[in-house]
Write a protein that holds these residues in place. Structure first.
Motif, PDB file in Angstrom:
ATOM      1  N   LEU A   1      18.178  89.513  73.775  1.00 17.48           N
ATOM      2  CA  LEU A   1      18.292  89.619  72.328  1.00 17.48           C
ATOM      3  C   LEU A   1      17.351  90.717  71.858  1.00 17.48           C
ATOM      4  O   LEU A   1      16.159  90.698  72.170  1.00 17.48           O
ATOM      5  CB  LEU A   1      17.932  88.290  71.657  1.00 17.48           C
ATOM      6  CG  LEU A   1      17.927  88.300  70.131  1.00 17.48           C
ATOM      7  CD1 LEU A   1      19.335  88.510  69.580  1.00 17.48           C
ATOM      8  CD2 LEU A   1      17.316  87.009  69.579  1.00 17.48           C
ATOM      9  N   PHE A   2      17.887  91.672  71.095  1.00 13.43           N
ATOM     10  CA  PHE A   2      17.100  92.800  70.595  1.00 13.43           C
ATOM     11  C   PHE A   2      16.949  92.676  69.083  1.00 13.43           C
ATOM     12  O   PHE A   2      17.864  92.223  68.390  1.00 13.43           O
ATOM     13  CB  PHE A   2      17.786  94.131  70.915  1.00 13.43           C
ATOM     14  CG  PHE A   2      18.088  94.325  72.375  1.00 13.43           C
ATOM     15  CD1 PHE A   2      17.096  94.737  73.262  1.00 13.43           C
ATOM     16  CD2 PHE A   2      19.357  94.083  72.869  1.00 13.43           C
ATOM     17  CE1 PHE A   2      17.375  94.910  74.602  1.00 13.43           C
ATOM     18  CE2 PHE A   2      19.649  94.250  74.210  1.00 13.43           C
ATOM     19  CZ  PHE A   2      18.648  94.669  75.088  1.00 13.43           C
ATOM     20  N   ALA A   3      15.790  93.089  68.592  1.00 13.17           N
ATOM     21  CA  ALA A   3      15.539  93.076  67.157  1.00 13.17           C
ATOM     22  C   ALA A   3      14.841  94.364  66.753  1.00 13.17           C
ATOM     23  O   ALA A   3      14.050  94.923  67.516  1.00 13.17           O
ATOM     24  CB  ALA A   3      14.683  91.869  66.774  1.00 13.17           C
ATOM     25  N   GLY A   4      15.140  94.829  65.537  1.00 14.33           N
ATOM     26  CA  GLY A   4      14.466  95.993  64.969  1.00 14.33           C
ATOM     27  C   GLY A   4      13.771  95.593  63.687  1.00 14.33           C
ATOM     28  O   GLY A   4      14.313  94.825  62.883  1.00 14.33           O
ATOM     29  N   SER A   5      12.578  96.109  63.467  1.00 14.24           N
ATOM     30  CA  SER A   5      11.763  95.657  62.343  1.00 14.24           C
ATOM     31  C   SER A   5      11.728  96.675  61.212  1.00 14.24           C
ATOM     32  O   SER A   5      12.162  97.826  61.348  1.00 14.24           O
ATOM     33  CB  SER A   5      10.325  95.378  62.817  1.00 14.24           C
ATOM     34  OG  SER A   5       9.566  96.582  62.848  1.00 14.24           O
ATOM     35  N   THR A   6      11.170  96.239  60.082  1.00 11.11           N
ATOM     36  CA  THR A   6      11.021  97.107  58.924  1.00 11.11           C
ATOM     37  C   THR A   6       9.904  98.135  59.105  1.00 11.11           C
ATOM     38  O   THR A   6       9.754  99.025  58.277  1.00 11.11           O
ATOM     39  CB  THR A   6      10.726  96.265  57.672  1.00 11.11           C
ATOM     40  OG1 THR A   6       9.589  95.428  57.930  1.00 11.11           O
ATOM     41  CG2 THR A   6      11.910  95.380  57.319  1.00 11.11           C
TER      42      THR A   6
END
Length: 421
Positions: A285-290
């Motif tokens: 699972l990949f996530a990108g942040s602000t």
């Protein structure tokens, strides 16, 4: 001179089924990638066009695999591995061109890609389906009323859109019709994802509404966050992942039970989650942040954080990969840089922007009149991105990855297709 409305809109007079002859070489390559070696060999003798697609994939492998010693022979690895190796090598080491055209009358900021076709929208009152090979508009889907289009997705038979407080469904295979939810069943929705037969809507109140596409009814309401749910992703086994731009944790829900399974945290310094992407092949699972961080969790290892890297100094809006690719992840954000990241380590292996100059493509059809071509420029980690012209790097609001290509939208009139040779 821009194309007329008739040039951009060319819906078929009668809906027809997709024939095998309609598929692009890249689409055929993706289909062949699911076969074992015996199946690939059998397909290679069906016809000359299929043989050329298969032969080109093996030639690409032999160019980049020193163990083959230039021999033209069928390797023992699977065709999927060969296709994914060629895909990675194209992103990493080959030149690229960016084909761009005015696809909408106002700015659009969303795109989705499936098997050589991609859908663009959000911004005006129409979604348009395009060919990634010819850049022709294949069909369009008009919104039924004044409610805004918020999010959408599509498959072989339908287009599903979050329109205001309703879910609308456009048929792709039958006489054009629009089905919608029977009532305004949820408050302000911010994002939507679906895996047939269910659509999940992330809402401003921190809850997720599960909507059945066939009964057109709401089936579940599940509390996911204390803040608005701004991004969602599905797994193949009814797990739903949700993040919020006002929180740094990701909730995992089991849709079969309606219960929260766990909460994934990170070491982000008080930042939110802007985009999510799940790889069913690797269970990553990949996530990108602000704040420009990218993070990866391995769900097979008790949801352990595999890596965290700050790949950009600014917010990441979108990340995507080929469904059966376990190697590369493409990321885009507010700085307008297209980054290719290694899925296992988080290392940025390639960084691309556009060159300033462009050239008009010779128009063989009226719909080609506004198509221009720009070269992609590979930059290094030491280059000062903030000193580069924003005309070369318009912010990437959304991207979708195909075989050796990436489609991007930028909240302007242009649609761009990055093709890596």
């Amino acid at each position: 001179m821009e194309p007329s409305a008739a040039d951009l809109r060319r819906p078929p007079k009668k809906a027809r089924r997709t024939r095998i002859q309609d598929l692009s070489d890249d689409s055929l390559g993706m289909i062949f990638s699911f076969l074992d070696l015996t199946g690939v060999i059998r397909c290679s003798v069906v016809c000359s066009s299929w043989r050329k697609v298969i032969h080109r994939q093996y030639q690409q492998l032999q160019k980049n695999d020193p163990d083959d010693h230039g021999q033209i022979s069928l390797p023992t690895r699977s065709f999927n591995e060969i296709a994914m190796l060629a895909h990675r090598v194209a992103f990493e080491d080959t030149p690229a061109k960016v084909f761009q055209w005015r696809g909408h009358s106002v700015g659009v900021n969303q795109c989705r890609m499936k098997m050589g076709h991609f859908l663009t929208g959000v911004g005006d009152k129409v979604m348009r389906l395009w060919s990634a090979e010819s850049y022709k508009c294949l069909d369009e889907y008009v919104l039924p009323d004044k409610a805004p289009l918020i999010d959408f997705d599509f498959d072989e038979s339908k287009v599903v859109g979050l329109v205001g407080t309703r879910i609308c469904i456009w048929s792709r295979t039958e006489t054009r019709s629009i089905l919608s939810s029977r009532d305004a069943l949820f408050p302000k929705g911010l994002c939507m994802r679906y895996v047939d037969p269910e659509a999940a809507i992330g809402c401003e109140d921190g809850k997720v509404r599960i909507f059945d596409l066939y009964s057109r009814k709401l089936t579940q309401i599940i509390k996911m966050h204390d803040a608005p749910v701004t991004c969602l992703s599905f797994s193949d086994d009814q797990l739903l992942f949700g993040g919020s731009s006002q929180g740094r944790s990701i909730a995992l829900l089991d849709l079969s039970s309606g219960q929260q399974v766990s909460l994934l945290g990170s070491t982000y310094a008080s930042v939110g989650i802007k985009t999510l992407c799940f790889n069913p092949g690797s269970n990553y699972l990949f996530a990108g942040s602000t704040a420009g961080h990218a993070c990866c969790w391995d769900l097979r290892k008790q949801n352990r954080t595999l890596w965290e890297e700050r790949v950009s100094p600014n917010v990441l809006y979108s990340m995507h990969h080929l469904r059966n690719d376990k190697s590369t992840l493409v990321i885009g954000g507010i700085d307008g840089v297209l980054r290719v990241v290694d899925q296992d380590s988080g290392e940025v292996i390639a960084t691309h922007i556009m060159e300033e100059s462009s050239s008009s493509r010779s128009a063989s059809r009226p719909s080609d009149r506004n198509l221009t071509v720009r070269k992609a420029k590979k930059i290094s980690s030491s280059d000062r991105i903030d000193l580069m012209s924003k005309a070369c790097r318009p912010r990437i609001t959304c991207l979708a990855v195909g075989m050796r290509k990436v489609v991007t939208t930028h909240n302007d009139n242009y649609i761009r297709v990055w093709k890596f040779k």
